[in-house]
Design a protein around this motif. Structure first.
Motif, PDB file in Angstrom:
ATOM      1  N   GLY A  85       0.806  -1.074  -0.029  1.00 23.19           N
ATOM      2  CA  GLY A  85      -0.055   0.000   0.008  1.00 23.19           C
ATOM      3  C   GLY A  85       1.043   1.302   0.204  1.00 23.19           C
ATOM      4  N   GLY A  86       1.943   0.939  -0.751  1.00 24.91           N
ATOM      5  CA  GLY A  86       2.941   2.256  -0.796  1.00 24.91           C
ATOM      6  C   GLY A  86       2.844   3.252  -1.736  1.00 24.91           C
ATOM      7  N   THR A  87       1.700   3.231  -2.544  1.00 27.77           N
ATOM      8  CA  THR A  87       1.550   4.406  -3.417  1.00 27.77           C
ATOM      9  C   THR A  87       0.692   5.574  -2.960  1.00 27.77           C
ATOM     10  N   ASP A  88       0.283   5.496  -1.845  1.00 29.93           N
ATOM     11  CA  ASP A  88      -0.771   6.486  -1.297  1.00 29.93           C
ATOM     12  C   ASP A  88      -0.817   6.369   0.302  1.00 29.93           C
ATOM     13  N   GLY A  89      -1.106   7.689   0.927  1.00 25.52           N
ATOM     14  CA  GLY A  89      -1.427   7.832   2.115  1.00 25.52           C
ATOM     15  C   GLY A  89       0.000   7.707   3.008  1.00 25.52           C
ATOM     16  N   ILE A  90      -0.429   6.911   4.250  1.00 29.06           N
ATOM     17  CA  ILE A  90       0.793   6.673   5.109  1.00 29.06           C
ATOM     18  C   ILE A  90       1.637   5.877   4.601  1.00 29.06           C
ATOM     19  N   GLY A  91       1.499   4.744   3.607  1.00 27.04           N
ATOM     20  CA  GLY A  91       2.336   4.000   3.016  1.00 27.04           C
ATOM     21  C   GLY A  91       3.342   4.750   2.056  1.00 27.04           C
ATOM     22  N   ASN A 103      -7.031   8.991   1.809  1.00 23.51           N
ATOM     23  CA  ASN A 103      -8.323   8.757   1.228  1.00 23.51           C
ATOM     24  C   ASN A 103      -9.389   7.834   1.895  1.00 23.51           C
ATOM     25  N   MET A 104      -8.765   6.968   2.870  1.00 24.15           N
ATOM     26  CA  MET A 104      -9.504   6.129   3.413  1.00 24.15           C
ATOM     27  C   MET A 104     -10.626   6.987   4.607  1.00 24.15           C
ATOM     28  N   THR A 105      -9.966   7.924   4.840  1.00 27.50           N
ATOM     29  CA  THR A 105     -10.768   8.666   5.952  1.00 27.50           C
ATOM     30  C   THR A 105     -11.325   9.957   5.215  1.00 27.50           C
ATOM     31  N   ALA A 106     -11.461  10.295   4.142  1.00 28.30           N
ATOM     32  CA  ALA A 106     -11.951  11.457   3.432  1.00 28.30           C
ATOM     33  C   ALA A 106     -13.297  11.834   3.847  1.00 28.30           C
ATOM     34  N   ALA A 107     -14.152  11.060   4.135  1.00 31.33           N
ATOM     35  CA  ALA A 107     -15.519  11.112   4.388  1.00 31.33           C
ATOM     36  C   ALA A 107     -15.745  11.678   5.695  1.00 31.33           C
ATOM     37  N   ARG A 108     -14.731  11.323   6.606  1.00 33.74           N
ATOM     38  CA  ARG A 108     -14.807  11.617   8.124  1.00 33.74           C
ATOM     39  C   ARG A 108     -14.461  13.059   8.477  1.00 33.74           C
ATOM     40  N   ASP A 109     -15.151  13.703   9.145  1.00 39.04           N
ATOM     41  CA  ASP A 109     -14.803  15.186   9.776  1.00 39.04           C
ATOM     42  C   ASP A 109     -13.858  15.009  11.104  1.00 39.04           C
ATOM     43  N   GLY A 110     -13.565  16.093  11.343  1.00 42.04           N
ATOM     44  CA  GLY A 110     -12.716  16.129  12.789  1.00 42.04           C
ATOM     45  C   GLY A 110     -11.275  16.444  12.416  1.00 42.04           C
ATOM     46  N   ASN A 111     -10.620  16.583  13.438  1.00 44.07           N
ATOM     47  CA  ASN A 111      -9.100  16.498  13.160  1.00 44.07           C
ATOM     48  C   ASN A 111      -8.464  15.342  12.809  1.00 44.07           C
ATOM     49  N   LYS A 112      -7.514  15.528  12.034  1.00 44.97           N
ATOM     50  CA  LYS A 112      -6.752  14.246  11.495  1.00 44.97           C
ATOM     51  C   LYS A 112      -5.215  14.610  11.399  1.00 44.97           C
ATOM     52  N   MET A 113      -4.485  13.630  11.640  1.00 49.52           N
ATOM     53  CA  MET A 113      -2.996  13.706  11.485  1.00 49.52           C
ATOM     54  C   MET A 113      -2.631  13.720  10.186  1.00 49.52           C
ATOM     55  N   SER A 114      -1.474  14.337   9.733  1.00 51.24           N
ATOM     56  CA  SER A 114      -0.995  14.169   8.531  1.00 51.24           C
ATOM     57  C   SER A 114      -0.485  13.048   8.244  1.00 51.24           C
ATOM     58  N   SER A 115      -0.412  12.535   6.970  1.00 51.76           N
ATOM     59  CA  SER A 115       0.246  11.172   6.831  1.00 51.76           C
ATOM     60  C   SER A 115       1.735  11.458   7.060  1.00 51.76           C
ATOM     61  N   ALA A 116       2.350  12.480   6.576  1.00 51.84           N
ATOM     62  CA  ALA A 116       3.827  12.662   6.877  1.00 51.84           C
ATOM     63  C   ALA A 116       4.064  12.354   8.111  1.00 51.84           C
ATOM     64  N   GLU A 117       3.142  13.286   9.166  1.00 50.10           N
ATOM     65  CA  GLU A 117       3.786  13.092  10.673  1.00 50.10           C
ATOM     66  C   GLU A 117       3.627  11.856  10.985  1.00 50.10           C
ATOM     67  N   CYS A 118       2.494  11.029  10.808  1.00 46.91           N
ATOM     68  CA  CYS A 118       2.278   9.711  10.939  1.00 46.91           C
ATOM     69  C   CYS A 118       3.536   8.758  10.714  1.00 46.91           C
ATOM     70  N   ALA A 119       4.076   8.944   9.280  1.00 47.65           N
ATOM     71  CA  ALA A 119       5.010   8.272   8.843  1.00 47.65           C
ATOM     72  C   ALA A 119       6.434   8.290   9.695  1.00 47.65           C
ATOM     73  N   ALA A 120       6.363   9.617   9.860  1.00 51.27           N
ATOM     74  CA  ALA A 120       7.687  10.103  10.818  1.00 51.27           C
ATOM     75  C   ALA A 120       7.904   9.234  11.816  1.00 51.27           C
ATOM     76  N   GLN A 121       6.594   9.415  12.664  1.00 50.42           N
ATOM     77  CA  GLN A 121       6.617   8.590  14.157  1.00 50.42           C
ATOM     78  C   GLN A 121       6.841   7.095  13.932  1.00 50.42           C
ATOM     79  N   ILE A 122       6.325   6.514  12.829  1.00 50.64           N
ATOM     80  CA  ILE A 122       6.529   4.967  12.733  1.00 50.64           C
ATOM     81  C   ILE A 122       7.968   4.850  12.143  1.00 50.64           C
ATOM     82  N   VAL A 123       8.628   5.485  11.360  1.00 47.08           N
ATOM     83  CA  VAL A 123       9.930   5.257  11.216  1.00 47.08           C
ATOM     84  C   VAL A 123      10.898   5.556  12.185  1.00 47.08           C
ATOM     85  N   ALA A 124      10.366   6.587  13.090  1.00 54.42           N
ATOM     86  CA  ALA A 124      11.389   7.032  14.219  1.00 54.42           C
ATOM     87  C   ALA A 124      11.510   5.621  15.192  1.00 54.42           C
ATOM     88  N   ALA A 125      10.326   4.843  15.231  1.00 56.42           N
ATOM     89  CA  ALA A 125      10.287   3.898  15.883  1.00 56.42           C
ATOM     90  C   ALA A 125      11.097   2.643  15.340  1.00 56.42           C
TER      91      ALA A 125
END
Length: 239
Positions: free
Chosen positions: A12-18, A183-205
């Protein structure tokens, strides 16, 4: 883990978090292969310097096709990120065809890839498996029972796998994102973390060798769950 010089696979590395994980691994010196189903995104990935393979991991045949592409590869990092969600409210029909695909993609596919690639991973001086679950693996929301069930199953599998590999060169990381702007959460309202920030925390781990990447608000959910699992479930079921 030292990422430079490693060979990484991101499903799933062509979009979003991946995609953001793939970009970050590449920027740190890894050679990255991504897989996905969208031909346009795959071509964009190739232009960005990734190896890119078309694969539908919601089927056993799709997993086998990806594994065939990886024959002879020395793989150091496997990121099981591909997933699909779906909302089922009290009045919604349960689409069993969709359910079967979601269960396979979210849960069976990581098992297929890990089971087949584990000998290669064990042969490396250091290797990492990253299974991307969700904060909803800790406590489910009512609107996504199938997604929550698959992520909870992958969380349990990941914990047992980590124990079984504790004396090997393979480290197992579970990444638990919050609601991320994809894209998976496009229909949801509210605060959402950016994919880039999420990925940064995963790679740091991955770099620091942590067992879990509790991303963003999931840190709070983990704390609540450690105090009262019943309270965590009560909060999240309506989320």
């Amino acid at each position: 883990m030292q990422i430079a010089g490693k060979r990484a696979i991101v499903t799933g590395g062509t979009d979003g978090i991946g995609l953001e994980i793939a970009r970050l691994l590449q920027s740190k010196g890894a050679r990255v292969l991504v897989c996905g189903r969208n031909a346009e995104r795959l071509e964009q990935a190739r232009k960005a310097g990734f190896d890119a393979v078309s694969a539908d991991l919601s089927t056993a045949e799709g997993c086998a096709g990806l594994l065939a592409e990886l024959q002879g590869e020395d793989i150091d990092i496997l990121v099981n990120n591909a997933g699909m969600a779906g909302n089922f409210g009290p009045d919604d029909p349960l689409d069993l065809n969709f359910t079967d695909k979601a269960i396979f993609l979210n849960l069976n596919a990581p098992m297929h890839l890990i089971g087949s690639l584990l000998p290669q991973l064990k042969s490396r001086p250091e290797a990492t498996i990253v299974n991307v679950t969700s904060g909803l693996a800790i406590a489910p929301r009512g609107g996504g029972p199938v997604y929550c069930a698959t992520k909870a199953g992958l969380r349990s599998f990941t914990q047992a796998l980590r124990h079984n590999l504790k004396d090997s060169s393979v480290h197992v990381v579970e990444a638990l994102p919050p609601v991320v702007d994809t894209n998976m959460t496009a229909a949801r309202d509210g605060n959402k973390m950016s994919s880039a920030e999420c990925a940064a925390q995963i790679v740091a781990a991955v770099e620091s060798g942590r067992d879990e990447a509790n991303v963003g608000m999931v840190k709070i959910l983990q704390l609540v769950n450690s105090i009262s699992p019943a309270l965590a479930r009560k909060i999240m079921i309506r989320f």
